[in-house]
Design a protein around this motif. Sequence first.
Motif, PDB file in Angstrom:
ATOM      1  N   VAL A   1      42.434  28.455  44.307  1.00 50.53           N
ATOM      2  CA  VAL A   1      42.719  27.443  43.277  1.00 50.53           C
ATOM      3  C   VAL A   1      43.834  27.848  42.321  1.00 50.53           C
ATOM      4  O   VAL A   1      44.280  27.040  41.519  1.00 50.53           O
ATOM      5  CB  VAL A   1      41.440  27.103  42.456  1.00 50.53           C
ATOM      6  CG1 VAL A   1      40.416  26.399  43.331  1.00 50.53           C
ATOM      7  CG2 VAL A   1      40.840  28.332  41.794  1.00 50.53           C
ATOM      8  N   SER A   2      44.269  29.084  42.379  1.00 47.11           N
ATOM      9  CA  SER A   2      45.340  29.514  41.471  1.00 47.11           C
ATOM     10  C   SER A   2      46.426  30.225  42.278  1.00 47.11           C
ATOM     11  O   SER A   2      46.176  31.268  42.896  1.00 47.11           O
ATOM     12  CB  SER A   2      44.786  30.471  40.409  1.00 47.11           C
ATOM     13  OG  SER A   2      45.849  31.204  39.821  1.00 47.11           O
ATOM     14  N   GLU A   3      47.593  29.627  42.241  1.00 48.87           N
ATOM     15  CA  GLU A   3      48.716  30.228  42.966  1.00 48.87           C
ATOM     16  C   GLU A   3      49.040  31.621  42.426  1.00 48.87           C
ATOM     17  O   GLU A   3      49.308  32.559  43.172  1.00 48.87           O
ATOM     18  CB  GLU A   3      49.918  29.320  42.769  1.00 48.87           C
ATOM     19  CG  GLU A   3      50.857  29.272  43.938  1.00 48.87           C
ATOM     20  CD  GLU A   3      51.921  28.217  43.675  1.00 48.87           C
ATOM     21  OE1 GLU A   3      53.060  28.622  43.452  1.00 48.87           O
ATOM     22  OE2 GLU A   3      51.584  27.021  43.669  1.00 48.87           O
ATOM     23  N   GLU A   4      48.988  31.743  41.091  1.00 53.25           N
ATOM     24  CA  GLU A   4      49.345  33.036  40.475  1.00 53.25           C
ATOM     25  C   GLU A   4      48.349  34.122  40.888  1.00 53.25           C
ATOM     26  O   GLU A   4      48.733  35.249  41.201  1.00 53.25           O
ATOM     27  CB  GLU A   4      49.343  32.937  38.942  1.00 53.25           C
ATOM     28  CG  GLU A   4      50.422  32.048  38.379  1.00 53.25           C
ATOM     29  CD  GLU A   4      49.929  30.603  38.182  1.00 53.25           C
ATOM     30  OE1 GLU A   4      48.920  30.206  38.821  1.00 53.25           O
ATOM     31  OE2 GLU A   4      50.560  29.876  37.404  1.00 53.25           O
ATOM     32  N   LEU A   5      47.049  33.759  40.900  1.00 56.79           N
ATOM     33  CA  LEU A   5      46.058  34.792  41.231  1.00 56.79           C
ATOM     34  C   LEU A   5      46.007  35.043  42.740  1.00 56.79           C
ATOM     35  O   LEU A   5      45.711  36.154  43.177  1.00 56.79           O
ATOM     36  CB  LEU A   5      44.703  34.429  40.626  1.00 56.79           C
ATOM     37  CG  LEU A   5      44.759  34.517  39.088  1.00 56.79           C
ATOM     38  CD1 LEU A   5      43.547  33.877  38.437  1.00 56.79           C
ATOM     39  CD2 LEU A   5      44.922  35.948  38.603  1.00 56.79           C
ATOM     40  N   ARG A   6      46.350  34.035  43.536  1.00 51.08           N
ATOM     41  CA  ARG A   6      46.528  34.289  44.978  1.00 51.08           C
ATOM     42  C   ARG A   6      47.688  35.284  45.152  1.00 51.08           C
ATOM     43  O   ARG A   6      47.646  36.178  45.986  1.00 51.08           O
ATOM     44  CB  ARG A   6      46.823  32.988  45.724  1.00 51.08           C
ATOM     45  CG  ARG A   6      46.909  33.175  47.234  1.00 51.08           C
ATOM     46  CD  ARG A   6      47.107  31.820  47.904  1.00 51.08           C
ATOM     47  NE  ARG A   6      47.262  31.942  49.337  1.00 51.08           N
ATOM     48  CZ  ARG A   6      46.268  32.082  50.197  1.00 51.08           C
ATOM     49  NH1 ARG A   6      45.030  32.146  49.765  1.00 51.08           N
ATOM     50  NH2 ARG A   6      46.486  32.171  51.489  1.00 51.08           N
ATOM     51  N   GLY A   7      48.707  35.104  44.298  1.00 53.51           N
ATOM     52  CA  GLY A   7      49.844  36.029  44.327  1.00 53.51           C
ATOM     53  C   GLY A   7      49.403  37.462  44.037  1.00 53.51           C
ATOM     54  O   GLY A   7      49.928  38.408  44.626  1.00 53.51           O
ATOM     55  N   LEU A   8      48.435  37.614  43.146  1.00 57.31           N
ATOM     56  CA  LEU A   8      47.944  38.974  42.860  1.00 57.31           C
ATOM     57  C   LEU A   8      47.086  39.494  44.023  1.00 57.31           C
ATOM     58  O   LEU A   8      47.203  40.649  44.428  1.00 57.31           O
ATOM     59  CB  LEU A   8      47.148  38.974  41.542  1.00 57.31           C
ATOM     60  CG  LEU A   8      46.507  40.307  41.141  1.00 57.31           C
ATOM     61  CD1 LEU A   8      47.513  41.465  41.153  1.00 57.31           C
ATOM     62  CD2 LEU A   8      45.838  40.211  39.772  1.00 57.31           C
ATOM     63  N   ALA A   9      46.253  38.614  44.577  1.00 57.36           N
ATOM     64  CA  ALA A   9      45.412  39.029  45.720  1.00 57.36           C
ATOM     65  C   ALA A   9      46.270  39.464  46.913  1.00 57.36           C
ATOM     66  O   ALA A   9      45.865  40.308  47.707  1.00 57.36           O
ATOM     67  CB  ALA A   9      44.489  37.885  46.121  1.00 57.36           C
ATOM     68  N   LEU A  10      47.459  38.867  47.019  1.00 54.24           N
ATOM     69  CA  LEU A  10      48.353  39.189  48.146  1.00 54.24           C
ATOM     70  C   LEU A  10      49.592  39.954  47.665  1.00 54.24           C
ATOM     71  O   LEU A  10      50.607  40.006  48.365  1.00 54.24           O
ATOM     72  CB  LEU A  10      48.768  37.887  48.857  1.00 54.24           C
ATOM     73  CG  LEU A  10      47.623  37.133  49.543  1.00 54.24           C
ATOM     74  CD1 LEU A  10      48.098  35.781  50.075  1.00 54.24           C
ATOM     75  CD2 LEU A  10      47.031  37.962  50.680  1.00 54.24           C
ATOM     76  N   HIS A  11      49.492  40.537  46.500  1.00 54.36           N
ATOM     77  CA  HIS A  11      50.632  41.261  45.911  1.00 54.36           C
ATOM     78  C   HIS A  11      51.070  42.383  46.862  1.00 54.36           C
ATOM     79  O   HIS A  11      50.228  43.187  47.305  1.00 54.36           O
ATOM     80  CB  HIS A  11      50.184  41.850  44.565  1.00 54.36           C
ATOM     81  CG  HIS A  11      51.303  42.366  43.734  1.00 54.36           C
ATOM     82  ND1 HIS A  11      52.142  43.380  44.133  1.00 54.36           N
ATOM     83  CD2 HIS A  11      51.725  42.000  42.494  1.00 54.36           C
ATOM     84  CE1 HIS A  11      53.023  43.622  43.173  1.00 54.36           C
ATOM     85  NE2 HIS A  11      52.796  42.798  42.177  1.00 54.36           N
ATOM     86  N   PRO A  12      52.370  42.454  47.167  1.00 48.76           N
ATOM     87  CA  PRO A  12      52.794  43.456  48.164  1.00 48.76           C
ATOM     88  C   PRO A  12      52.434  44.895  47.796  1.00 48.76           C
ATOM     89  O   PRO A  12      52.102  45.684  48.685  1.00 48.76           O
ATOM     90  CB  PRO A  12      54.322  43.284  48.225  1.00 48.76           C
ATOM     91  CG  PRO A  12      54.682  42.172  47.324  1.00 48.76           C
ATOM     92  CD  PRO A  12      53.446  41.581  46.709  1.00 48.76           C
ATOM     93  N   ARG A  13      52.453  45.217  46.501  1.00 51.06           N
ATOM     94  CA  ARG A  13      52.092  46.614  46.159  1.00 51.06           C
ATOM     95  C   ARG A  13      50.595  46.846  46.370  1.00 51.06           C
ATOM     96  O   ARG A  13      50.178  47.897  46.851  1.00 51.06           O
ATOM     97  CB  ARG A  13      52.477  46.932  44.703  1.00 51.06           C
ATOM     98  CG  ARG A  13      53.975  47.190  44.529  1.00 51.06           C
ATOM     99  CD  ARG A  13      54.273  47.936  43.231  1.00 51.06           C
ATOM    100  NE  ARG A  13      53.976  47.143  42.055  1.00 51.06           N
ATOM    101  CZ  ARG A  13      54.777  46.208  41.537  1.00 51.06           C
ATOM    102  NH1 ARG A  13      55.945  45.967  42.089  1.00 51.06           N
ATOM    103  NH2 ARG A  13      54.425  45.531  40.465  1.00 51.06           N
ATOM    104  N   VAL A  14      49.784  45.851  46.020  1.00 50.62           N
ATOM    105  CA  VAL A  14      48.327  46.006  46.158  1.00 50.62           C
ATOM    106  C   VAL A  14      47.939  46.054  47.642  1.00 50.62           C
ATOM    107  O   VAL A  14      47.179  46.923  48.083  1.00 50.62           O
ATOM    108  CB  VAL A  14      47.591  44.842  45.444  1.00 50.62           C
ATOM    109  CG1 VAL A  14      46.085  44.940  45.659  1.00 50.62           C
ATOM    110  CG2 VAL A  14      47.941  44.816  43.959  1.00 50.62           C
TER     111      VAL A  14
END
Length: 252
Positions: free
Chosen positions: A66-79
């Motif tokens: 539901v959140s593009e920004e938090l999906r971005g964190l879940a799939l963050h390249p460094r993480v």
Amino acid sequence: MPDLVSDEVVERYRREGFIRIPGVLTPQEVESLLAVSLLRLDEAEKVNWDRADGRVMDWVPHVDRVSEELRGLALHPRVTAVAERLAGGPLRLFKSELLRKGTAGSALTPLHADAPAIPFAGRSIGLTAWAALTDVPVERGCMSYIPGSHLVPHERDDSGDQDPFRCPVNLVWEPRVTVPVRAGDVTFHHERVLHLAGRNDTDEVRVSLATVYMDAEAVYEPSDLVPDDLGGLLPGQPLDDDRVFPLIGAHS
Ligand code: AKG
């Protein structure tokens, strides 16, 4: 991208079942992700986890949907690069939850391992990335872990007590390691490692994103401990729909 993980760090993670990687997120990333998270936590429908001594946490389930920004964190390249390196094999995103431990009066998160409550089966390489969006000193409810507990059986006593939050009898006297974190740090813990978190005794909320990654070949295996919110999957069905469970890191 700088390599955040040396061979020594990987070896330590595999031996202990958890690791803190400092400064994965920049201060600018933390600032904007925290602002988005606080808004979501105010507005979204949440799950409450209440126990006799108070509220453990509330959270926005499947926040990556539901959140593009938090999906971005879940799939963050460094993480995801760190997650895959620690796991040692290809992973998929299973779920991501935005967690909040409220201010003074919250309850501690009882000792548990994640594996019995996550409805998938595969190679035992799944892990959670717990990204701190606020500083979490001991008194704000940081996590503690029993090192090496992912590598041994979790023995129950023979009283028939199935409480998943009771410490396995063979590990009751093992030392626990408490890991305070700064905003922007990410801790990673193995799906079988035993962990808990303290109460938040401060007057600031504790906010974090907990993202579970699973073996890329994992299949659905219902858990008695959590309601099915995945929508009618059959036991043994591969969790390989790339739109819902995307491959991460080097394999995305
Ligand atoms: C997990 O992410 O597996 C946890 O148990 C989180 C506990 C917490 O945030 O207090």
